[in-house]
Design an enzyme around this catalytic site. Structure first.
Site, short mmCIF file in Angstrom:
data_model
loop_
_atom_site.label_atom_id
_atom_site.label_comp_id
_atom_site.label_asym_id
_atom_site.label_seq_id
_atom_site.Cartn_x
_atom_site.Cartn_y
_atom_site.Cartn_z
N LYS A 167 0.87 -1.19 0.00
CA LYS A 167 0.00 0.00 0.00
C LYS A 167 0.89 1.23 0.00
O LYS A 167 2.03 1.18 0.48
CB LYS A 167 -0.86 0.01 1.27
CG LYS A 167 -2.07 0.92 1.17
CD LYS A 167 -3.21 0.19 0.50
CE LYS A 167 -4.40 1.08 0.25
NZ LYS A 167 -5.57 0.29 -0.17
N ASP A 175 -7.09 4.35 -4.40
CA ASP A 175 -7.74 4.22 -3.08
C ASP A 175 -8.35 5.60 -2.84
O ASP A 175 -8.59 6.34 -3.81
CB ASP A 175 -6.72 3.80 -2.01
CG ASP A 175 -7.40 3.35 -0.71
OD1 ASP A 175 -7.86 2.21 -0.64
OD2 ASP A 175 -7.49 4.16 0.24
#
Ligand code: NDP
Ligand code: 2IT
Length: 451
Positions: free
Chosen positions: A125, A165
């Site tokens: 991430k 995201d």
């Protein structure tokens, strides 16, 4: 229990002030006790200690020039958490709240989520504490280019494949891909969530929301129930919330709310999807403007939210809840109100939207509860389908991708519920999802030796 307690204590010492990360780790480790007890090799190989330490953490300065000519500085991150099952895979988040703790919790969750999909992807991430709100298109582009000036050397289609995201959608992916291509000379599948014009997959945009609703459908089917006619509370008004609402309508349910960081909309007759898309995908304005088109709806400003929770979950009775905004947006008090109001199921579109105490309320009440790492895995799964199309130079139809998404979501549901039953806690999908994901990653790590 002592082993897990000691592991958490050591983690807090070695990685101070990372509360969201501790929360994600504690939830997973609490579920793993039964498998650790029955399987000594995981301790011999120090699998837990290795899993909670990212393989690599990249932190970098991102400097860019705003429209007034002032130099601005942000912090950039990419945490490459675990590559036992495939290249690092996971989104990038641009939001002012981003810090190392948030990126690590998201990366840790991603490892288990990606394993659950059954596809060959590891977990990672990244992001930046950059606030896209109020920025011009030129500012967004310059920020994305500067971000990639550092990140390009760490990513690649078989190495690390970022996606979107919060705050990162097709526009940002486009600017980042353009800069990557300029620096490397490669036109390859290094990002997912790309535009349909140059390598994106049909149905990727819809996949997280659609998948989250499919997951709810499979949970309900196991109790011989359906989505038809169910009133649903949805939070968020971004990519995941919008396509959750769209799929709920397609399956006969009635979504009555949505929210953004300024407040919540309640529309008793059902959220108007066209208006929502116009406000959020086209005009990118605050939700209050929904009232200009639908005067029968209500807006609850963030200032009027209860001190111990989120107004969305206090709205009039609904049978299902879909938290689709952000972490810890559903508190213990919210969970108690939902259950008292007759909510029978929760399917999480966001990552870790319910606090640990809220999850305990759902599990104690024995309502259907689909944790984010299972229920929202449709997004990353479809990202892997985009990688597969890029690598084979093929393009699948919307229906083909959607069909594969349904099969993957069903497999995730079955794997989590069967694993929960195997460990004597049927219906505890938290335990089931955590153990099912853990087993795949842990066994692959053991096979690959001490690396
Ligand atoms: P978007 O940026 O498209 O939308 C986020 C939405 O949540 C916006 O309505 C935003 O409101 C709201 N929001 C964000 N932060 C806060 C906050 N701190 N307080 C209140 N509201 C907030 O992001 P996505 O829809 O893509 O992501 C939503 C969630 O889903 C995240 O948890 C993400 O990690 C998760 N997720 C996303 C996937 C994807 O494919 N995109 C896949 C799996 C999970 P505002 O605009 O006012 O800030
Ligand atoms: O949290 C997530 O799974 C995502 N933001 C999507 C990641 C991806 O690589 O598609």
């Amino acid at each position: 229990m002592n082993y897990i307690h000691n592991t958490i204590t050591k983690l807090k010492e070695s990685s101070p002030a990372q509360v969201e990360f501790y929360q994600a780790v504690e939830e997973v480790l609490d579920s793993l006790q039964p498998i650790l007890d029955s399987n000594e090799q995981y301790q011999v190989h120090s699998i837990i200690e290795r899993m909670i330490e990212p393989e690599r953490q990249i932190m970098f300065r991102v400097t860019w020039v705003d429209d007034q000519g002032k130099v601005r500085v942000n912090k950039g991150y990419r945490v490459e958490f675990n590559s036992a099952l495939g290249p690092y895979k996971g989104g990038l988040r641009f939001h002012p709240s981003v810090n190392a703790s948030i990126i690590k919790f998201l990366g840790f969750e991603q490892v288990f989520k990606n394993a659950l999909t059954g596809l060959p992807i590891g977990g990672g991430k990244g992001g930046a504490n950059f606030d896209p709100k109020g920025k011009s298109d030129g500012e967004i582009m310059r920020f994305c280019q500067s971000f990639i000036n550092e990140l390009y050397r760490h990513i690649g289609p078989t190495r690390d494949v970022p996606a979107g995201d919060i705050g990162v959608g097709a526009r940002e992916i486009g600017y980042m891909f353009g800069q990557y291509k300029r620096l490397t000379g490669n036109f390859d599948g290094v990002f997912t969530g790309k535009s349909l014009l140059w390598g994106g997959s049909l149905a990727r945009k819809e996949a997280t929301g659609y998948g989250c609703v499919y997951f709810a459908q499979y949970m309900l089917e196991d109790r011989s129930d359906t989505l038809a006619g169910k009133r649903c509370l949805v939070s968020g008004a971004g990519n995941v919330a919008i396509y959750t609402i769209e799929k709920l309508y397609q399956l006969g349910a009635i979504p009555v709310s949505c929210s953004d960081s300024s407040g919540a909309i309640y529309h008793d007759s059902g959220i108007n999807l066209d208006t929502l898309k116009e406000l959020k995908e086209v005009r990118k304005v605050r939700l209050k403007e929904y009232l200009d088109v639908h005067s029968d709806a209500k807006f609850i400003p963030i200032e009027d939210y209860p001190a111990d929770g989120n107004a969305v979950w206090r709205l009039p009775t609904a049978q299902l809840a879909f938290p689709c905004a952000t972490q810890n947006e559903l508190s213990k008090a919210d969970a108690e109100v939902l259950v008292a109001n007759g909510c029978i199921g929760v399917s999480e579109g966001a990552n870790m939207p319910s606090t640990q105490e809220a999850v305990d309320v759902f599990l104690d009440a024995k309502i259907l509860y689909g944790p984010g790492k299972a229920a929202n895995a449709g997004g990353v799964a479809t990202s892997q389908l985009e990688m597969a199309q890029n690598a084979s130079m093929q393009r699948w139809s919307f229906e083909e991708v959607d069909e594969k998404l349904k099969v993957i979501m069903r497999n995730i549901y079955c794997s989590a519920s069967e694993t929960a039953a195997e460990f004597g806690q049927p219906n505890n999908l938290v335990l089931g999802a955590n153990i099912a994901g853990f087993r795949k990653v842990a066994d692959a790590m053991i096979e690959q030796g001490v690396v």
